[in-house]
Scaffold this motif. Structure first.
Motif, PDB file in Angstrom:
ATOM      1  N   GLY A  35     -20.826 -36.146   1.958  1.00 10.99           N
ATOM      2  CA  GLY A  35     -21.256 -34.792   1.640  1.00 10.99           C
ATOM      3  C   GLY A  35     -20.143 -33.773   1.624  1.00 10.99           C
ATOM      4  N   ILE A  36     -18.971 -34.120   2.114  1.00 11.30           N
ATOM      5  CA  ILE A  36     -17.798 -33.250   2.030  1.00 11.30           C
ATOM      6  C   ILE A  36     -16.980 -33.693   0.815  1.00 11.30           C
ATOM      7  CG2 ILE A  36     -15.693 -32.444   3.146  1.00 11.30           C
ATOM      8  CD1 ILE A  36     -17.002 -32.943   5.831  1.00 11.30           C
ATOM      9  N   LEU A  37     -16.698 -32.753  -0.074  1.00  6.73           N
ATOM     10  CA  LEU A  37     -15.968 -33.064  -1.306  1.00  6.73           C
ATOM     11  C   LEU A  37     -14.482 -32.767  -1.126  1.00  6.73           C
ATOM     12  CD1 LEU A  37     -18.444 -31.526  -3.919  1.00  6.73           C
ATOM     13  CD2 LEU A  37     -18.236 -33.923  -3.224  1.00  6.73           C
ATOM     14  N   PHE A  38     -13.653 -33.755  -1.395  1.00  4.56           N
ATOM     15  CA  PHE A  38     -12.205 -33.595  -1.333  1.00  4.56           C
ATOM     16  C   PHE A  38     -11.646 -33.584  -2.760  1.00  4.56           C
ATOM     17  CE2 PHE A  38     -13.274 -35.204   2.804  1.00  4.56           C
ATOM     18  CZ  PHE A  38     -12.393 -34.564   3.662  1.00  4.56           C
ATOM     19  N   VAL A  39     -10.828 -32.596  -3.042  1.00  7.08           N
ATOM     20  CA  VAL A  39     -10.188 -32.462  -4.358  1.00  7.08           C
ATOM     21  C   VAL A  39      -8.676 -32.529  -4.155  1.00  7.08           C
ATOM     22  CG1 VAL A  39      -9.816 -30.992  -6.365  1.00  7.08           C
ATOM     23  CG2 VAL A  39     -12.060 -31.027  -5.248  1.00  7.08           C
ATOM     24  N   ASP A  40      -8.045 -33.545  -4.743  1.00  6.76           N
ATOM     25  CA  ASP A  40      -6.575 -33.592  -4.754  1.00  6.76           C
ATOM     26  C   ASP A  40      -6.117 -32.791  -5.965  1.00  6.76           C
ATOM     27  OD1 ASP A  40      -6.499 -35.210  -2.539  1.00  6.76           O
ATOM     28  OD2 ASP A  40      -6.452 -37.076  -3.686  1.00  6.76           O
ATOM     29  N   CYS A  50      -7.592 -30.332  -1.123  1.00  9.22           N
ATOM     30  CA  CYS A  50      -8.525 -29.226  -0.932  1.00  9.22           C
ATOM     31  C   CYS A  50      -9.899 -29.821  -0.601  1.00  9.22           C
ATOM     32  CB  CYS A  50      -8.622 -28.362  -2.192  1.00  9.22           C
ATOM     33  SG  CYS A  50      -7.010 -27.760  -2.802  1.00  9.22           S
ATOM     34  N   LEU A  51     -10.751 -29.053   0.084  1.00 16.33           N
ATOM     35  CA  LEU A  51     -12.073 -29.589   0.428  1.00 16.33           C
ATOM     36  C   LEU A  51     -13.120 -28.497   0.425  1.00 16.33           C
ATOM     37  CD1 LEU A  51     -12.625 -30.167   4.201  1.00 16.33           C
ATOM     38  CD2 LEU A  51     -10.585 -28.992   3.360  1.00 16.33           C
ATOM     39  N   ALA A  52     -14.354 -28.932   0.245  1.00 18.40           N
ATOM     40  CA  ALA A  52     -15.496 -28.013   0.315  1.00 18.40           C
ATOM     41  C   ALA A  52     -16.654 -28.755   0.957  1.00 18.40           C
ATOM     42  CB  ALA A  52     -15.879 -27.538  -1.083  1.00 18.40           C
ATOM     43  N   LYS A  60     -21.100 -25.866  -5.078  1.00 23.73           N
ATOM     44  CA  LYS A  60     -21.752 -26.293  -6.314  1.00 23.73           C
ATOM     45  C   LYS A  60     -20.758 -26.341  -7.476  1.00 23.73           C
ATOM     46  CE  LYS A  60     -26.501 -24.999  -5.223  1.00 23.73           C
ATOM     47  NZ  LYS A  60     -27.700 -24.238  -5.644  1.00 23.73           N
ATOM     48  N   ASP A  61     -19.802 -25.416  -7.486  1.00 28.33           N
ATOM     49  CA  ASP A  61     -18.770 -25.440  -8.534  1.00 28.33           C
ATOM     50  C   ASP A  61     -17.863 -26.652  -8.368  1.00 28.33           C
ATOM     51  OD1 ASP A  61     -19.661 -23.084  -9.700  1.00 28.33           O
ATOM     52  OD2 ASP A  61     -18.449 -21.847  -8.347  1.00 28.33           O
ATOM     53  N   VAL A  62     -17.546 -27.004  -7.127  1.00 29.33           N
ATOM     54  CA  VAL A  62     -16.684 -28.159  -6.876  1.00 29.33           C
ATOM     55  C   VAL A  62     -17.388 -29.447  -7.308  1.00 29.33           C
ATOM     56  CG1 VAL A  62     -15.482 -29.500  -5.102  1.00 29.33           C
ATOM     57  CG2 VAL A  62     -15.461 -27.002  -5.005  1.00 29.33           C
ATOM     58  N   GLU A  63     -18.710 -29.508  -7.138  1.00 29.36           N
ATOM     59  CA  GLU A  63     -19.456 -30.700  -7.548  1.00 29.36           C
ATOM     60  C   GLU A  63     -19.306 -30.989  -9.043  1.00 29.36           C
ATOM     61  OE1 GLU A  63     -23.375 -31.640  -4.973  1.00 29.36           O
ATOM     62  OE2 GLU A  63     -23.436 -29.681  -5.997  1.00 29.36           O
ATOM     63  N   LYS A  64     -19.061 -29.967  -9.826  1.00 24.35           N
ATOM     64  CA  LYS A  64     -18.971 -30.128 -11.282  1.00 24.35           C
ATOM     65  C   LYS A  64     -17.586 -30.592 -11.747  1.00 24.35           C
ATOM     66  CE  LYS A  64     -22.264 -26.320 -11.886  1.00 24.35           C
ATOM     67  NZ  LYS A  64     -22.421 -24.924 -12.395  1.00 24.35           N
ATOM     68  N   LEU A  65     -16.593 -30.520 -10.865  1.00 23.82           N
ATOM     69  CA  LEU A  65     -15.215 -30.816 -11.278  1.00 23.82           C
ATOM     70  C   LEU A  65     -15.045 -32.287 -11.625  1.00 23.82           C
ATOM     71  CD1 LEU A  65     -13.107 -28.732  -8.715  1.00 23.82           C
ATOM     72  CD2 LEU A  65     -13.887 -28.084 -11.005  1.00 23.82           C
ATOM     73  N   ARG A  99     -12.791 -21.585  -1.210  1.00 22.90           N
ATOM     74  CA  ARG A  99     -13.703 -20.439  -1.226  1.00 22.90           C
ATOM     75  C   ARG A  99     -14.185 -20.118  -2.645  1.00 22.90           C
ATOM     76  NH1 ARG A  99     -15.583 -19.699   3.826  1.00 22.90           N
ATOM     77  NH2 ARG A  99     -13.918 -19.376   5.354  1.00 22.90           N
ATOM     78  N   GLU A 100     -13.305 -20.396  -3.618  1.00 21.89           N
ATOM     79  CA  GLU A 100     -13.645 -20.039  -5.004  1.00 21.89           C
ATOM     80  C   GLU A 100     -12.917 -20.974  -5.955  1.00 21.89           C
ATOM     81  OE1 GLU A 100     -13.007 -16.297  -8.079  1.00 21.89           O
ATOM     82  OE2 GLU A 100     -13.187 -15.866  -5.933  1.00 21.89           O
ATOM     83  N   VAL A 101     -13.596 -21.331  -7.052  1.00 24.10           N
ATOM     84  CA  VAL A 101     -13.003 -22.184  -8.084  1.00 24.10           C
ATOM     85  C   VAL A 101     -13.190 -21.517  -9.445  1.00 24.10           C
ATOM     86  CG1 VAL A 101     -13.158 -24.387  -9.309  1.00 24.10           C
ATOM     87  CG2 VAL A 101     -13.383 -24.334  -6.841  1.00 24.10           C
ATOM     88  N   GLU A 102     -12.134 -21.512 -10.246  1.00 28.71           N
ATOM     89  CA  GLU A 102     -12.229 -21.075 -11.641  1.00 28.71           C
ATOM     90  C   GLU A 102     -11.712 -22.203 -12.531  1.00 28.71           C
ATOM     91  OE1 GLU A 102     -10.526 -17.739 -14.812  1.00 28.71           O
ATOM     92  OE2 GLU A 102      -9.793 -17.756 -12.752  1.00 28.71           O
ATOM     93  N   VAL A 103     -12.534 -22.601 -13.486  1.00 26.35           N
ATOM     94  CA  VAL A 103     -12.098 -23.635 -14.433  1.00 26.35           C
ATOM     95  C   VAL A 103     -11.272 -22.969 -15.531  1.00 26.35           C
ATOM     96  CG1 VAL A 103     -12.839 -25.383 -16.077  1.00 26.35           C
ATOM     97  CG2 VAL A 103     -14.109 -25.064 -13.943  1.00 26.35           C
TER      98      VAL A 103
END
Length: 592
Positions: A35-40, A50-52, A60-65, A99-103
């Protein structure tokens, strides 16, 4: 705060814990750990984890990446638990809570993955080169290339050379390969050419009094592709010097090339001693004019031991003019299995096989004996003489090829390479250099005519007087630098005297009028006080290929052509439009 980033993905350390930061880059990979999302997040400089978690406003934005999306991430730097520190990356002590993601740029389905070390067909890699170049190993190789060029430039400046740029659009000139022609709009029916090398211009610079020139020069040649050669264009370190001998050029170039290989060779040994080997000896000893001296095997002529002997094939062969037998020593190769493997290799190369002798302990334990069909046919006295000449002993072997040298030298050279590799004789962690000198000025063509064998602008050894003798015995002040089996540098002391130049071309069948027509600018300049001068050019692509330990030159070129000289990314070559052809006064005639 900056619009896109406050740090790169390689900057954050434990001292930054608690800071609010903004990063930008590509999503290297996304991992879901309970349930914790890690983004390299990756950029040109490195990777930051990075993590959320579900409490993050950006969850929810990280889930779409997805992989290779280009994004901006805002977040807070946190320290990783001690057990989760990653010592393999500079940012391994920290992570960024998102805290925030912009595509910034979403990515479609990927034709090749950037993460991981998967192998892909070369066609896919070249068609999507922009993705291929994102991979860590490709980034590393292209940065190596950039660093090598920077180092070469600095080392040339340190030796009091200055960099000058020569024209890219010029006249056609025979340099040993086909020109790329450029049609002229203003002069219908006439063509410019892309320079195969800055050869004539750098010589003109010497006549102009510039003394020490260099350039990181693009060169264009319409050549058949090879693993170590680009079929269209390449870059070289081009240099020229006035009032120098061949030895002066060597003394200038060696510290530049040696320094670059020491700087970027990754700890591999760089030979300090660069022997001078004549072109004739290189062909005899190594079967090539670009020998790999990491392999200690040196071939020798052993014809006298076979002449009139019991091995009928070679004895009869040696009755013909111009034939000889050469031996390829194989230290520690003295066994039937290895001999059979080499015979199988020779048969794949189109030969009936290779003769061999190997030395083993005699069955009665009385000493050493020679074994194999050749040993039986020659007898103990001749085989012992061969062993002594080659300096071989118990457990060693020798392989033999015979005929006219021109017909078997190349395959003998390849056999030497295979034997050295198979027996573990070739030192892999080493750069071994040698100068090949005394190139023949002329050669006889298949139709019996005399032509230049290499660079027509080189000064004949002995000057004008030498040109009055047998053309095939004349040597030129022409030289190459070989490294690990590749030609790295080619150059020469130039022919700066019009009288010697006209005579040299006359021997090759070119009259004075034709020389004036082809090389009028340079010949005319030589009539106005041309200094003795010489230089060389080092292939940058090939140099980086060696430093990167690659076998294919396309691995160290940003946007290379494929083996058919096609740019799959940009779609070149392409068909011109009718309007373009009309402007140039050209018409394309299709082959039937």
């Amino acid at each position: 705060m900056h619009r896109y980033r406050t740090q790169t993905c390689a900057d954050l350390r434990a001292s930054d814990v608690g800071q609010t930061v903004r990063l930008a880059g590509w999503v290297h990979r996304v991992r879901d750990h309970g349930g914790i999302l890690f983004v390299d997040l990756r950029d040109h400089y490195g990777i930051t984890q990075c993590l959320a978690d579900p409490d993050s406003p950006a969850f929810k934005d990280v889930e779409k990446l997805r992989a290779e999306w280009c994004v901006r991430i805002d977040g807070v730097v946190k320290a990783r638990d001690a057990s989760l520190v990653n010592p393999k990356i500079p940012t391994g002590e920290v992570e960024v809570f998102i805290r925030e993601v912009e595509v910034l740029g979403p990515a479609g389905e990927l034709p090749l993955q950037v993460f991981g070390d998967q192998e892909y067909p070369e066609e896919t890699r070249l068609r999507y080169r922009f993705l291929d170049l994102r991979r860590e190993q490709m980034q590393r190789k292209m940065m190596l290339r950039s660093d090598v060029v920077r180092s070469l430039r600095q080392r040339m400046w340190d030796q009091n050379f200055r960099e000058y740029q020569t024209p890219i659009i010029t006249a056609s000139s025979p340099e040993g390969a086909r020109d790329f022609l450029v049609p002229s709009r203003l002069h219908p029916g006439k063509f410019y050419a892309l320079p195969q090398a800055p050869q004539q211009f750098k010589q003109l610079l010497m006549v102009s009094g510039f003394d020490r020139y260099f350039q990181i020069a693009p060169c264009f040649r319409d050549e058949d592709p090879r693993a170590d050669r680009s079929p269209t264009d390449f870059y070289q370190l081009d240099l020229e010097m006035s009032f120098v001998t061949q030895e002066d050029v060597f003394a200038t170039v060696q510290p530049v090339i040696k320094g670059v290989f020491e700087e970027f060779g990754g700890g591999r040994k760089v030979d300090a001693d660069w022997p001078l080997i004549s072109y004739r000896d290189a062909a005899l000893w190594y079967g090539t004019d670009k020998p790999d001296l990491r392999n200690p095997i040196r071939m020798q002529v052993v014809s006298d031991h076979f002449r009139g002997g019991g091995f009928g094939i070679f004895a009869k062969l040696l009755e013909q003019d111009g034939t000889e037998v050469r031996a390829i020593p194989a230290p520690k190769g003295g066994g039937r299995k290895f001999a059979d493997r080499m015979n199988a290799w020779a048969q794949k190369e189109g030969l009936p096989g290779m003769g061999y002798i190997f030395w083993r302990e005699a069955e009665d334990k009385s000493g050493m004996e020679a074994a194999g069909p050749i040993a039986k046919a020659l007898g103990p006295e001749r085989t012992e003489a061969i062993r002594e000449q080659l300096g071989l002993g118990l457990g060693d072997a020798a392989f033999f090829l015979g005929g006219k040298p021109d017909a078997f030298e190349k395959i003998a050279g390849r056999a030497r390479t295979v034997i050295g590799d198979e027996l573990g004789l070739t030192e892999k962690d080493r750069f071994a250099f040698c100068w090949i000198v005394d190139f023949p000025m002329y050669e006889k063509t298949d139709d019996g005519k005399i032509d230049f064998s290499h660079n027509p602008f080189s000064m004949p050894q002995g000057g004008l007087e030498a040109l009055n003798g047998d053309p095939l015995s004349i040597h030129a002040y022409q030289y190459d630098l070989a490294c690990n089996g590749y030609e790295l540098i080619s150059g020469g002391i130039r022919n700066h005297r019009p009288d010697i130049m006209f005579k040299a071309f006359e021997i090759a069948g070119y009259g004075q009028d034709e020389v004036e027509k082809r090389f009028g600018g340079m010949v005319n300049a030589f009539r106005y006080g041309a200094p003795p001068h010489g230089g060389c050019a080092a292939g940058i692509d090939r140099m980086v290929m060696l430093l990167a330990d690659e076998q294919n030159i396309r691995e160290v070129i940003l946007f290379p052509m494929n083996q058919r000289a096609e740019d799959l990314l940009m779609g070149a070559p392409s068909e011109p439009t009718p309007a373009q052809l009309r402007d140039l006064g050209l018409r394309v005639v299709r082959e039937a």
